[in-house]
Design an enzyme around this catalytic site. Sequence first.
Site, short mmCIF file in Angstrom:
data_model
loop_
_atom_site.label_atom_id
_atom_site.label_comp_id
_atom_site.label_asym_id
_atom_site.label_seq_id
_atom_site.Cartn_x
_atom_site.Cartn_y
_atom_site.Cartn_z
N GLY A 9 0.83 -1.21 0.00
CA GLY A 9 0.00 0.00 0.00
C GLY A 9 0.86 1.25 0.00
O GLY A 9 0.53 2.26 0.62
N ASP A 35 2.04 -1.92 -4.46
CA ASP A 35 0.65 -1.46 -4.42
C ASP A 35 -0.07 -2.09 -5.60
O ASP A 35 0.57 -2.62 -6.51
CB ASP A 35 0.55 0.07 -4.47
CG ASP A 35 -0.69 0.59 -3.75
OD1 ASP A 35 -1.79 0.06 -3.98
OD2 ASP A 35 -0.56 1.55 -2.95
N ILE A 36 -1.39 -1.97 -5.59
CA ILE A 36 -2.18 -2.52 -6.69
C ILE A 36 -2.12 -1.61 -7.92
O ILE A 36 -2.48 -2.00 -9.02
CB ILE A 36 -3.64 -2.76 -6.24
CG1 ILE A 36 -4.30 -3.81 -7.13
CG2 ILE A 36 -4.42 -1.46 -6.15
CD1 ILE A 36 -5.49 -4.49 -6.52
N ARG A 37 -1.63 -0.39 -7.71
CA ARG A 37 -1.44 0.57 -8.81
C ARG A 37 -0.12 1.29 -8.61
O ARG A 37 0.44 1.28 -7.51
CB ARG A 37 -2.58 1.59 -8.83
CG ARG A 37 -2.70 2.34 -7.52
CD ARG A 37 -3.80 3.37 -7.50
NE ARG A 37 -3.97 3.94 -6.17
CZ ARG A 37 -3.25 4.93 -5.66
NH1 ARG A 37 -2.27 5.47 -6.39
NH2 ARG A 37 -3.46 5.39 -4.44
N ASP A 53 -1.39 -7.23 -5.08
CA ASP A 53 -2.71 -7.27 -4.46
C ASP A 53 -2.52 -7.73 -3.02
O ASP A 53 -2.06 -8.86 -2.77
CB ASP A 53 -3.60 -8.25 -5.23
CG ASP A 53 -4.98 -8.42 -4.60
OD1 ASP A 53 -5.23 -7.90 -3.51
OD2 ASP A 53 -5.82 -9.12 -5.22
N TYR A 143 -14.94 0.31 8.70
CA TYR A 143 -13.52 0.58 8.89
C TYR A 143 -13.13 0.41 10.36
O TYR A 143 -12.16 -0.29 10.68
CB TYR A 143 -13.21 1.99 8.41
CG TYR A 143 -11.77 2.42 8.55
CD1 TYR A 143 -10.76 1.79 7.84
CD2 TYR A 143 -11.43 3.50 9.37
CE1 TYR A 143 -9.44 2.20 7.95
CE2 TYR A 143 -10.11 3.92 9.47
CZ TYR A 143 -9.13 3.28 8.78
OH TYR A 143 -7.82 3.69 8.89
#
Length: 317
Positions: A9, A35-37, A53, A143
């Site tokens: 992350g 990170d996923i992006r 992921d 959350y």
Amino acid sequence: MATKILIIGACGQIGTELTLALREKHGENNVIASDIREGNDDLMQSGPFEKLDATNYKAIEDIVMHYEVEEVYLMAAMLSATAEKFPMRGWNLNMDSLFNVLNLAKDKKIDKVFWPSSIAVFGPSTPKNDTPQTTVMEPTTVYGISKQTGERWCEYNHHKYDVDVRSIRYPGLISYKTQPGGGTTDYAVEIFHEALAKQAYTSFLSEETALPMMFMDDAIRATISLMEAPAESLSIRSSYNLGGISFTPKQLAESIKAEIPEFKIDYEPDFRQPIADSWPSSINDEQAQKDWGWQHEYDLEKMTKAMLDGLKSLKKL
């Protein structure tokens, strides 16, 4: 030998600045961002990056083995406002990613874990002022429920499997370097952008909603300080309260007006108002002070000036 660190992350609001700070401290090639992006240019160009992921255990394990990772900072999460829109996605991301990293530590494939909790673990029945380290927790958001559950699993894994896991209950975090990630305290970042661009802002929280906040520099320093503290000095293995500064949107607006006299603020509370109302107004962090010497450096005035100066400097680039 340098410590090998994986940040999961790494492209989020905290992860971006944490990655850059750790690379400066430990060496660029010793801190693997994932990170996923992809993230911003500073992050992508300053050291290794892996697309990942956080819910995929095998993918995390492969990176840990390949880079011989010793410490993992798990910063991937779906934050409060976003998770209310996608409850099961928020729960699955926040919990599965934590189990993946705790299991790696339980199996002795990594040595140390950092996992962020949040003031969202508290609820309407929690004492609102000077909220103590140990108190009633009845969170009312997906959350907050995931963070409270995560705290219990962290403590369980430490006591049962000797996992060296460390955690902070972050207050609202304020930074000019990265965009906020869908949290209830995001107004305190948006307001600075709008103050410079339009000299006006409409707050999605009411004017008297006091919440604990912290300038990102303090949060990064706290995170690294906790991870560097001797294990024997730490008495909390769920998550440490971290106090910063508490203020209302009205007080923040007055602080901005001292720098931008023409600034105006309006208030249109939305679905985030009940979330904010369930959280503390101020946090007691005496245990963090005692165990690892924590002290924040930024008050409201200093933070306001740092935010405005920082945003102005970015516009000149």
